[in-house]
Design an enzyme around this catalytic site. Structure first.
Site, PDB file in Angstrom:
ATOM      1  N   LYS A 116      38.423  38.171  22.554  1.00 34.44           N
ATOM      2  CA  LYS A 116      38.737  39.547  22.966  1.00 34.44           C
ATOM      3  C   LYS A 116      38.904  40.450  21.750  1.00 34.44           C
ATOM      4  CE  LYS A 116      40.955  39.366  27.450  1.00 34.44           C
ATOM      5  NZ  LYS A 116      39.604  39.605  27.885  1.00 34.44           N
ATOM      6  N   GLU A 200      47.947  47.243  24.395  1.00 33.87           N
ATOM      7  CA  GLU A 200      47.161  48.395  24.837  1.00 33.87           C
ATOM      8  C   GLU A 200      48.010  49.291  25.728  1.00 33.87           C
ATOM      9  OE1 GLU A 200      43.986  46.784  27.144  1.00 33.87           O
ATOM     10  OE2 GLU A 200      42.741  46.287  25.397  1.00 33.87           O
ATOM     11  N   HIS A 235      41.822  38.334  40.374  1.00 32.28           N
ATOM     12  CA  HIS A 235      40.764  38.404  39.358  1.00 32.28           C
ATOM     13  C   HIS A 235      39.479  37.716  39.796  1.00 32.28           C
ATOM     14  CE1 HIS A 235      43.645  40.255  36.784  1.00 32.28           C
ATOM     15  NE2 HIS A 235      44.498  39.296  37.087  1.00 32.28           N
ATOM     16  N   ARG A 292      25.849  36.860  30.053  1.00 36.95           N
ATOM     17  CA  ARG A 292      25.112  36.047  31.037  1.00 36.95           C
ATOM     18  C   ARG A 292      24.660  36.972  32.160  1.00 36.95           C
ATOM     19  NH1 ARG A 292      30.512  35.743  32.159  1.00 36.95           N
ATOM     20  NH2 ARG A 292      31.047  36.384  34.263  1.00 36.95           N
TER      21      ARG A 292
HETATM   22  C1  MV4 Z   1      43.933  46.168  31.841  1.00 35.36           C
HETATM   23  C2  MV4 Z   1      44.500  46.770  32.987  1.00 35.36           C
HETATM   24  C3  MV4 Z   1      45.246  47.962  32.799  1.00 35.36           C
HETATM   25  N1  MV4 Z   1      45.437  48.476  31.564  1.00 35.36           N
HETATM   26  N2  MV4 Z   1      44.135  46.731  30.607  1.00 35.36           N
HETATM   27  C4  MV4 Z   1      42.397  42.215  34.082  1.00 35.36           C
HETATM   28  C5  MV4 Z   1      41.638  41.077  33.515  1.00 35.36           C
HETATM   29  C6  MV4 Z   1      40.861  41.631  32.417  1.00 35.36           C
HETATM   30  N3  MV4 Z   1      39.493  41.824  32.895  1.00 35.36           N
HETATM   31  C7  MV4 Z   1      41.477  42.955  32.050  1.00 35.36           C
HETATM   32  N4  MV4 Z   1      42.322  43.311  33.155  1.00 35.36           N
HETATM   33  C8  MV4 Z   1      43.027  44.443  33.134  1.00 35.36           C
HETATM   34  N5  MV4 Z   1      43.221  45.042  31.930  1.00 35.36           N
HETATM   35  C9  MV4 Z   1      44.881  47.856  30.499  1.00 35.36           C
HETATM   36  N6  MV4 Z   1      45.093  48.392  29.268  1.00 35.36           N
HETATM   37  C10 MV4 Z   1      44.274  46.181  34.247  1.00 35.36           C
HETATM   38  C11 MV4 Z   1      43.556  45.025  34.309  1.00 35.36           C
HETATM   39  C12 MV4 Z   1      43.343  44.442  35.637  1.00 35.36           C
HETATM   40  C13 MV4 Z   1      42.059  44.412  36.198  1.00 35.36           C
HETATM   41  C14 MV4 Z   1      40.958  44.887  35.508  1.00 35.36           C
HETATM   42  C15 MV4 Z   1      39.703  44.815  36.122  1.00 35.36           C
HETATM   43  C16 MV4 Z   1      39.556  44.295  37.406  1.00 35.36           C
HETATM   44  C17 MV4 Z   1      40.635  43.820  38.073  1.00 35.36           C
HETATM   45  C18 MV4 Z   1      41.911  43.862  37.485  1.00 35.36           C
HETATM   46  C19 MV4 Z   1      42.997  43.353  38.177  1.00 35.36           C
HETATM   47  C20 MV4 Z   1      44.235  43.401  37.590  1.00 35.36           C
HETATM   48  C21 MV4 Z   1      44.414  43.941  36.325  1.00 35.36           C
END
Ligand code: MV4
Length: 661
Positions: A116, A200, A235, A292
């Site tokens: 990441k 973040e 997720h 992918r």
């Molecule tokens: C975040 C966020 C809110 N703010 N970053 C979830 C797993 C990873 N893909 C990143 N994720 C998130 N990062 C910040 N700064 C909220 C999520 C998140 C989320 C993101 C995309 C799709 C579904 C999600 C479900 C919960 C939290």
């Protein structure tokens, strides 16, 4: 173009890849585990090789075995699909060393996106927007705390080595920071072997918007539109759509260009997906890049009219991208849902079972089903419990949602629990139609999504009785059908003007049902309710009118269990049957009359040898004939009644001795 490729995957994606490869005239080598001997992808391939036992680590993850098969079969390239080895740099490297093309990005690109923080550092240099925060190598607590304060709370602490939502912790205010930092570090250490963190600004209602990018070996790179994948559960993406709704064209274009810049920053080749967090104010931030082909790529295919696996094969064989950016045209709206074997009543735990009954919606330019299973297949616990992807397209989002609702109604599965009802609730929910969607959608709409609609049980019981009666009449007109569920011990013919009894059980409720045939219709009575029913049975389709209300439904019967599919719902009930066999008569094998009636035929003579299941005597009661069968092998010792005799319920009809074991 390749002449022969190996698909190092299984299930729907393996079948999907084979279909495109065959269309391009490319031979396909499948690999399979012992559990997948009869799997659809093995049948579709030109040749197939066994990798080993069912567990993935002994089969689909066996790099050495897969490369050995690729060499032995003469495959020039390997397509990894998604999951398994699709983002495994060691696998890509091993193929390269063996002189076999990996249909995917360069090893360096896979490794660059594997971490990441490394990915974020690369994207920052490339001018791709990042969420405000800190993702550096200096991990002193006071520094990260200062960065958190600078962002402003709430902030999100993320384990650098985490993913898929694991190792994230929201810090709502400064007071919580110290404890949250220590906990996040400990969790990173224990879960990922790496306690490094990034911090973040926490976006409270983000959407997950991702861009499909493609690059070739001649320096060309394009984006093929975007997808919204915000509807997720733990997720796991539940529904994906393209294009992402309600995004201003200039922002859409900016995200596309940022995604192409991200791809160029790592000298990308092949299909890739750049994921962004999209905030309510229209700002967007790089989240991660997947190296992918994604599960949800079909929604992009339906709105662009492009076959992304064809693009992959062309690019991997050294050809340029089929289109430049100006030629990429998007039209209409597409949605995808993932049909899973899982139990919504058990918190969506994966379910296993046999696909005893499987009906899929009719495919067309509006409906596509990508699946790796056929009726009769086992859904095992070894692999991802995806049964299929259902993808729809239409001119607008509203029309596409309507297509999805109709297609889900036509998707009928028996033998394993599925999420179909949940998907229908979701597609039909007003919130989804209004696109009130962000990553918190499912939690916010639990009520509507997990509702178990009250159904009129009596109507469905009456329809079940109607089905059973019609099926028996159909069977009665074909008495030689040994497979008929009605050709059992209690065989009879309906020549009644008297009522026909059933005992049907649904959940905790037992229904005593009476069916009376009169004037080409049935009068069906249960509890104190009576229905006038007319019905027609065509295969497993029942068209019936119940008190003038028309029903069209499918019925699946396995033994005494009935499943009625109607209006996107399933109604299950069980026919309770008194079966006259050995257990009812004990060792002396005497056979008592199951009900009061008249002997209409004696089928065996005294002293004859009989085998279990042979008809012995026929009695008629309530204008219905009932054959009594031998419960085991033996000899007819004595017959106590002759045709025309009246017998009381429980009267011993004849005596049999047990054949010597
Ligand atoms: C975040 C966020 C809110 N703010 N970053 C979830 C797993 C990873 N893909 C990143 N994720 C998130 N990062 C910040 N700064 C909220 C999520 C998140 C989320 C993101 C995309 C799709 C579904 C999600 C479900 C919960 C939290």
């Amino acid at each position: 173009m390749f002449e022969k490729i190996l698909i190092a995957n299984r299930g729907e994606i393996a079948c999907r890849i084979i279909q495109t490869a065959h269309r391009l005239g490319v031979k396909c080598v499948a690999v399979y585990s012992e559990a997948d001997r009869n799997a659809r992808h093995v049948a579709l391939a030109d040749e197939a090789f066994l990798l080993g036992p069912a567990p993935s680590r002994e089969s689909y993850l066996r790099v050495d075995k897969i490369i050995e098969v690729a060499k032995q079969s003469g495959a020039q390239a390997v397509h990894p699909g998604y999951g398994f080895l699709s983002e495994n740099a060691d696998f890509a490297r091993a193929l390269e060393a063996a002189g076999i093309t990996f249909i995917g990005p360069p090893v360096g690109a896979i490794e660059a996106m594997g971490s990441k923080s490394a990915a974020k550092q690369i994207m920052e240099k490339a001018g791709v927007p990042l969420v405000p925060g800190y993702h550096g190598d200096d991990q002193r607590k006071e520094l990260i705390k200062r960065e958190a304060d600078r962002c402003g709370y709430p902030v999100l602490l993320k384990a650098v080595a985490g993913g898929g939502g694991k190792g994230m912790r929201v810090v709502w205010n400064e007071k919580e920071f110290d404890e949250a930092f220590e906990a996040a570090r400990r969790e990173g250490e224990s879960s990922f072997g790496n306690g490094d963190l990034l911090v973040e600004k926490y976006l409270t209602k983000p959407r997950h918007v991702e861009l499909q990018v493609f690059a070739d070996t001649q320096g060309n790179a394009v984006y093929l539109g975007d997808r919204d994948c915000s509807v997720q559960r733990r997720h796991q993406k539940v529904i994906e759509e393209a294009p992402a709704p309600n995004i201003a064209p200039e922002i859409r274009r900016a995200m596309g260009e940022a995604a192409v810049n991200a791809a160029r920053a790592i000298n990308y080749v092949g299909a890739g997906t750049v994921e962004f967090l999209y905030d309510e104010d229209g700002s967007f931030y790089f989240m991660e890049m997947n190296t992918r082909l994604q599960v949800e790529h079909p929604v992009t295919e339906l709105v662009t009219g492009q076959d992304l696996v064809e693009w992959q094969l062309k690019v991997a064989s050294g050809q340029p991208l089929p289109l430049d950016q100006s030629q990429v045209k998007l039209g209409g709206h597409s949605l995808e849902v993932r049909v899973y074997a899982e139990d919504p009543d058990a918190d969506f735990l994966p379910a296993t079972g046999t696909l005893d009954y499987l009906r899929t919606p009719q495919e067309s330019r509006y409906v596509r089903v990508d699946t790796g299973v056929i009726e009769g297949d086992e859904v095992s616990h070894y692999y991802d419990p995806m049964i299929a992807k259902l993808i729809v397209w239409d001119e607008s989002r509203d029309l596409a949602i309507r297509r999805l609702e109709q297609a889900l109604e036509a998707y009928q599965i028996c033998g394993v629990k599925t999420n179909l009802q949940f998907l229908s609730n979701l597609a039909g929910s007003q919130a989804f139609k209004d696109f009130a969607v962000d990553t918190g959608f499912i939690e916010r709409n639990r009520e509507a999504l997990f509702v178990r609609e009250e159904i009129d049980e009596e109507r469905y019981i009456a329809l079940a009785a109607c089905y059973l009666t019609l099926a028996r009449k159909r069977q009665a007109s074909n008495p030689d059908d040994p497979t008929s569920p009605f050709n059992q011990l209690n065989n009879w013919r309906l020549n009644a003007t008297q009522a026909l009894p059933y005992e049907l059980v649904h959940g905790e409720h037992r229904y005593a049902v009476r069916v009376l045939e009169r004037d080409q219709a049935f009068e069906i009575t249960l509890n104190n309710t009576s229905f006038k029913v007319k019905g027609r049975l065509d295969g497993d389709r029942l068209d019936a009118s119940l008190n003038g209300h028309r029903f069209s439904l499918s019925v699946f019967q396995k033994a005494e269990a009935l499943t009625l599919f109607h209006d996107g719902r399933q109604f299950q009930c069980e026919r309770h049957v008194e079966v006259y066999g050995e257990n009812d008569y004990g060792a002396e094998a005497s056979l008592a009359a199951p009900m009061t009636g008249t002997v209409v035929a004696v089928l065996k003579e005294q002293g004859s040898l009989v085998t279990a299941g042979e008809g012995l005597i026929v009695i008629e009661a309530m204008k219905m004939e009932q054959t009594i069968f031998a419960p085991h092998d033996g000899t007819v010792e004595e017959i106590f009644f002759q045709p025309g005799d009246l017998v009381d319920e429980g009267a011993e009809l004849l005596a049999m001795s047990q054949a010597e074991e």
